[in-house]
Write an enzyme that holds these catalytic residues in place. Sequence first.
Site, PDB file in Angstrom:
ATOM      1  CG  ASN A   4      -1.983  -1.032   1.154  1.00 16.57           C
ATOM      2  OD1 ASN A   4      -2.537  -1.278   0.088  1.00 16.57           O
ATOM      3  ND2 ASN A   4      -2.275  -1.665   2.261  1.00 16.57           N
ATOM      4  CG  HIS A  34      -0.430  -5.877   3.433  1.00 21.44           C
ATOM      5  ND1 HIS A  34      -1.225  -5.870   4.556  1.00 21.44           N
ATOM      6  CD2 HIS A  34      -0.049  -4.592   3.235  1.00 21.44           C
ATOM      7  CE1 HIS A  34      -1.313  -4.624   5.018  1.00 21.44           C
ATOM      8  NE2 HIS A  34      -0.609  -3.832   4.238  1.00 21.44           N
ATOM      9  CG  HIS A  87       3.647  -2.236   5.635  1.00 20.27           C
ATOM     10  ND1 HIS A  87       3.731  -0.861   5.604  1.00 20.27           N
ATOM     11  CD2 HIS A  87       2.329  -2.523   5.555  1.00 20.27           C
ATOM     12  CE1 HIS A  87       2.509  -0.342   5.539  1.00 20.27           C
ATOM     13  NE2 HIS A  87       1.644  -1.328   5.492  1.00 20.27           N
TER      14      HIS A  87
END
Length: 112
Positions: free
Chosen positions: A85, A98, A96
């Site tokens: 994102n 996911h 990060h």
Amino acid sequence: MDCLFCKIIKKETPSDIVYEDEEILGLENIQPEAPVHLLFIPKRHVEWKGEFDQKDLQLLARLISVAKKIAVQQKIDEAYKLIFNVGKTGHITHIHLHLLGGWKDKIPMHNI
Ligand SMILES: [Zn+2]
């Protein structure tokens, strides 16, 4: 810097760690959106701004590689999604990745 992931890396904030090496931490997402929902974060605070240098790119490649390895380990590699994102779609600026998977019945084919 008031960064949740940096606090998790320093173990100032508890998390359920599923993977750790000198550069990367893998943990359970506290609000899972799939039967398996993990996050992979670099231990160095890297953001999606400016140009990535070679070290950043190597780190991003390792994030993907580690996520793939854990997907195999968790036996969810038949169908999983790897999502970054970026900007206003994410709450936390620390990069990060996911990993979502583990669906037993219908595999969600849509991306949004
Ligand atoms: Zn951070």
